[in-house]
Each structure stands twice: as structure tokens, then as C-alpha cells.
Motif scaffolding. Sequence first.
Motif, PDB file in Angstrom:
ATOM      1  N   LYS A   1      42.407  29.395  35.762  1.00 59.61           N
ATOM      2  CA  LYS A   1      41.470  29.312  36.893  1.00 59.61           C
ATOM      3  C   LYS A   1      41.331  30.660  37.598  1.00 59.61           C
ATOM      4  CE  LYS A   1      41.175  25.694  39.570  1.00 59.61           C
ATOM      5  NZ  LYS A   1      41.455  24.525  40.425  1.00 59.61           N
ATOM      6  N   GLN A   2      42.420  31.416  37.686  1.00 60.09           N
ATOM      7  CA  GLN A   2      42.378  32.738  38.306  1.00 60.09           C
ATOM      8  C   GLN A   2      41.456  33.666  37.515  1.00 60.09           C
ATOM      9  OE1 GLN A   2      46.148  34.765  38.272  1.00 60.09           O
ATOM     10  NE2 GLN A   2      45.248  36.708  38.912  1.00 60.09           N
ATOM     11  N   VAL A   3      41.576  33.661  36.200  1.00 58.26           N
ATOM     12  CA  VAL A   3      40.738  34.511  35.356  1.00 58.26           C
ATOM     13  C   VAL A   3      39.276  34.108  35.473  1.00 58.26           C
ATOM     14  CG1 VAL A   3      40.237  35.129  32.951  1.00 58.26           C
ATOM     15  CG2 VAL A   3      42.594  35.111  33.766  1.00 58.26           C
ATOM     16  N   LEU A   4      39.003  32.803  35.491  1.00 57.06           N
ATOM     17  CA  LEU A   4      37.626  32.344  35.650  1.00 57.06           C
ATOM     18  C   LEU A   4      37.055  32.737  37.009  1.00 57.06           C
ATOM     19  CD1 LEU A   4      37.786  28.793  34.040  1.00 57.06           C
ATOM     20  CD2 LEU A   4      36.735  30.847  33.103  1.00 57.06           C
ATOM     21  N   THR A   5      37.886  32.685  38.040  1.00 57.03           N
ATOM     22  CA  THR A   5      37.438  33.093  39.379  1.00 57.03           C
ATOM     23  C   THR A   5      37.131  34.584  39.401  1.00 57.03           C
ATOM     24  OG1 THR A   5      38.762  31.347  40.386  1.00 57.03           O
ATOM     25  CG2 THR A   5      38.054  33.136  41.827  1.00 57.03           C
ATOM     26  N   GLU A   6      37.962  35.394  38.757  1.00 56.64           N
ATOM     27  CA  GLU A   6      37.700  36.832  38.677  1.00 56.64           C
ATOM     28  C   GLU A   6      36.362  37.095  37.996  1.00 56.64           C
ATOM     29  OE1 GLU A   6      41.029  38.414  36.549  1.00 56.64           O
ATOM     30  OE2 GLU A   6      42.411  38.155  38.244  1.00 56.64           O
ATOM     31  N   ARG A   7      36.097  36.369  36.916  1.00 56.71           N
ATOM     32  CA  ARG A   7      34.823  36.547  36.212  1.00 56.71           C
ATOM     33  C   ARG A   7      33.647  36.091  37.072  1.00 56.71           C
ATOM     34  NH1 ARG A   7      35.846  34.930  29.870  1.00 56.71           N
ATOM     35  NH2 ARG A   7      37.564  36.392  29.535  1.00 56.71           N
ATOM     36  N   ALA A   8      33.846  35.017  37.818  1.00 62.09           N
ATOM     37  CA  ALA A   8      32.763  34.525  38.675  1.00 62.09           C
ATOM     38  C   ALA A   8      32.443  35.530  39.778  1.00 62.09           C
ATOM     39  CB  ALA A   8      33.143  33.179  39.283  1.00 62.09           C
ATOM     40  N   LEU A   9      33.462  36.186  40.306  1.00 61.28           N
ATOM     41  CA  LEU A   9      33.234  37.156  41.383  1.00 61.28           C
ATOM     42  C   LEU A   9      32.511  38.409  40.890  1.00 61.28           C
ATOM     43  CD1 LEU A   9      36.602  36.885  43.329  1.00 61.28           C
ATOM     44  CD2 LEU A   9      34.374  35.966  43.972  1.00 61.28           C
ATOM     45  N   GLU A  10      32.564  38.676  39.594  1.00 60.77           N
ATOM     46  CA  GLU A  10      31.884  39.840  39.027  1.00 60.77           C
ATOM     47  C   GLU A  10      30.392  39.608  38.822  1.00 60.77           C
ATOM     48  OE1 GLU A  10      33.972  40.672  35.442  1.00 60.77           O
ATOM     49  OE2 GLU A  10      35.718  41.503  36.478  1.00 60.77           O
TER      50      GLU A  10
END
Length: 137
Positions: free
Chosen positions: A111-120
Amino acid sequence: MQVARTLLRPLLRPSVSHNQISVRPSSGGGLAEFFEVGRDPKSTEKIVYGRSWKASELRLKSWDDLHKLWYVLLKEKNMLLSQKQMLNSQNLRMPNPERFGKVRKSMCRLKQVLTERALEVEDRTKRNVLKRMINSM
């Protein structure tokens, strides 16, 4: 009875249409997927299982691979919970309870990695849709 059907109907209805996702029957099928196959619950033999996924490893994966991995982890979590419930009903201890932590850590890191991608994502509306989807997982 009618009240129970009315209340449960929204919970049982799929949240996505069949156009968006293809539903295939699993290879094993049935209740066997919720339990470890070939392991005697009364066995005291210690089995070593793998480690949790690292965030750096997950960052290298594609969106589709992360999606598949999420469902593999979810299936593993459900299998562990089912097994724990079955063993508790028989007054037996859960073998290797540290597996819960490994699965939980992997899911949180994913979920952390997906959130990082979403913020980009540049587009604000797409970013907000992605964040809502990730938070609902």
C-alpha cells in the motif's frame, strides 16, 4: 428472514461490474484453499516460511504484478485466519504465528508503494481517485 436478505444483499453484491474484471474459477477450488494442504495440524514439526516483501523490491514491480501480489497476500491472510479459527476450535496452537506479521507487513508495504505512485501522478483528479482506491484496500 426477509430483513436478513435485504440487509445482506448489498454486502454480497460485487462492487465492480463484470466488464471491468474477468472472473475465473481458481485451480484448486472449494474450501481446501482456506487451509494448508498436506500439513497435519497436530504436527510439532517447525517449517520455515519466507520473509515479507521489502518496499524496495515492490517498487520494481509493475502495476499488474502489484495487483496480483495483493490478491495472493489477501488469500494467504484469509487462509491463515481460517486455519487459526479451525485450530482454536480444536484447542490447538497455530504453528508459526509469525506468518501473520509477514503478510501484514507485506500488505502495508505494498500500500505504501502504491501511495507513492499515486502521489507522483500529475492530474489531481486521477491522483485523488487512486488515493481513495488505495485507502479502501
